[in-house]
Design an enzyme around this catalytic site. Structure first.
Site, short mmCIF file in Angstrom:
data_model
loop_
_atom_site.label_atom_id
_atom_site.label_comp_id
_atom_site.label_asym_id
_atom_site.label_seq_id
_atom_site.Cartn_x
_atom_site.Cartn_y
_atom_site.Cartn_z
N LYS A 1 2.27 27.26 -8.21
CA LYS A 1 2.57 28.35 -8.80
C LYS A 1 1.53 28.63 -10.02
O LYS A 1 0.43 27.96 -9.87
CB LYS A 1 4.04 28.06 -9.75
CG LYS A 1 5.11 27.81 -8.62
CD LYS A 1 5.42 28.67 -7.75
CE LYS A 1 6.20 28.19 -6.45
NZ LYS A 1 7.70 28.57 -6.52
C1 LIG Z 1 9.08 28.09 -6.02
C2 LIG Z 1 10.03 29.29 -6.06
C3 LIG Z 1 11.41 28.86 -6.58
C4 LIG Z 1 11.91 27.43 -6.74
O1 LIG Z 1 11.16 26.84 -7.66
P1 LIG Z 1 11.37 25.22 -7.98
O2 LIG Z 1 10.37 25.08 -9.28
O3 LIG Z 1 10.58 24.36 -6.91
O4 LIG Z 1 12.84 25.13 -7.91
C5 LIG Z 1 12.26 29.79 -6.58
N1 LIG Z 1 11.92 31.20 -6.35
C6 LIG Z 1 10.72 31.37 -5.87
C7 LIG Z 1 10.59 33.08 -5.80
C8 LIG Z 1 9.81 30.64 -5.89
O5 LIG Z 1 8.47 31.05 -5.37
#
Ligand SMILES: *Cc1c(COP(=O)(O)O)cnc(C)c1O
Length: 367
Positions: A183
């Site tokens: 991310k």
């Molecule tokens: C990565 C992601 C999640 C989940 O995030 P985590 O921190 O892995 O629980 C939820 N929604 C979107 C749009 C994502 O890209």
């Protein structure tokens, strides 16, 4: 013989340097390893950056689950995009509420015709900022206000994105962010719940920690252990310092990719660019991979077509745009791990593979 491999390009790659490593080592030498001063500092830097109240948790999924625990009860209906991460739909299911899937727009991945999903049981909406493109938040907010609905924003791919000068996550009741490795910034695993409502922030703090208002204090509701460690927060504090630079590079990369792709139908997001292909996608991705360029698909299958959600009666054809994205689009990387030369190489390879393949009819057109 010279190799034609110029670069290896990953779809996403965390950028961790000496400041992060030193901060983690320092955190490890402290007495308190979880939910302490570093977590508070990380929350403060997130607050300074976004302008809301921040509650650090163990993942974006944890933030979403806490949000649905605060806002919904069994039997409530919550509108979710059919093309999105499973996390939001699961958070709704886990509190006994029902996700109602809405098809998405091919222009920006946001809801298409949300009114058609409204029933007398609808209590909320979870908007997802697809690939970091802000959903139509002005419209969504007035839709929610008119119909008395809560609005949660899944901002996992949208840190640093503003809509009309307000950071995403602050248009509705709660915004949820992810610090998973690929991310915008990372803490290994980690998440943040953002709100401008003090009462929600306090409930979220209790829910992340057994339902207690403070350590060894009173308990107001059954809660979980969704806390962030000091080690993760130490990483997060350093990553927040680099975020402005990460965002600048992402933005420049996005513009360069958009310019390079010209007329291709696509969705340009700060997190990555989704391109709609005329050629066979599997073969296209294989050829890109042969040139060491990793691509991705957001998302490979609409959520309502997953085995669990099919129990609601959803079938192929119910969400045509979500299926079109799942079946024919590909996402190109644009993260801060890529320099202009990498973007040029990726675009050049994209054009070569695409033009080579589109002279052959797509496999799906033959069988
Ligand atoms: C990565 C992601 C999640 C989940 O995030 P985590 O921190 O892995 O629980 C939820 N929604 C979107 C749009 C994502 O890209």
């Amino acid at each position: 013989m010279p190799s034609d491999r110029k670069y290896r390009i990953y779809f996403g790659k965390p950028i961790i340097g000496d400041p992060e490593k030193e901060a983690v080592l320092d955190a490890l030498s402290r007495r308190q390893l979880t939910n302490g001063g570093l977590v508070m500092n990380f929350e403060e830097s997130f607050q300074d950056f976004t302008g809301g109240l921040a509650v650090a948790v163990s993942s974006c999924t944890a933030a979403l689950h806490i949000s649905t625990m605060i806002l919904f009860k069994p039997g409530d209906e919550v509108i979710i995009p059919a093309n999105g991460h499973l996390s939001a739909a699961n958070a709704v299911e886990l509190v006994g509420a029902k996700p109602v899937f809405c098809d998405v727009s091919l222009e920006n991945g946001a809801f298409q015709d949300i009114e058609s999903c409204l029933t007398h049981k609808t209590k909320g909406v979870i908007a997802v900022h697809y690939m970091g493109v802000p959903a139509n938040l002005g419209e969504l907010r007035s839709f929610c206000r008119t119909n008395g609905l809560y609005l949660i924003e899944d901002c996992a791919l949208a840190l640093g994105t503003h809509y009309e000068n307000r950071h995403v996550g602050l248009w509705g009741d709660i915004g949820c962010f992810s610090f998973y490795p690929c991310k915008h910034i990372t803490t290994g695993e980690g998440g943040m719940l953002l709100t401008s409502n003090m009462e929600i922030a306090q409930k979220a703090k209790a829910l992340r920690s057994f339902g207690q208002t403070e350590r060894h204090g009173d308990m107001i509701t059954p809660g979980l252990n969704y806390r962030m460690t000091e080690i993760q927060a130490a990483l997060g504090i350093e990553q927040m310092k680099r975020l402005p630079l990460f965002l600048k590079i992402r933005f420049e990369n996005m513009l360069k990719i958009a310019k390079g792709l010209g007329d291709f139908k696509r969705i340009d997001g700060s997190y990555g660019t989704t391109v709609f292909l005329d050629c066979d996608r599997t073969e296209f991705r294989r050829q890109m991979q042969n040139q060491f360029i990793e691509t991705s698909v957001y998302y490979p299958k609409p959520i309502p077509l997953m085995t669990h959600y099919r129990a609601y009666g959803h079938r192929e054809g119910d969400f045509p745009n979500a299926e079109a994205i799942s079946n024919t689009s590909v996402c190109l990387p644009s993260g801060p791990h890529m320099r202009p030369k990498h973007i040029d190489y990726m675009l050049e390879t994209f054009r070569t593979c695409e033009s080579r393949l589109s002279v052959v009819p797509a496999l799906s057109a033959i069988i």
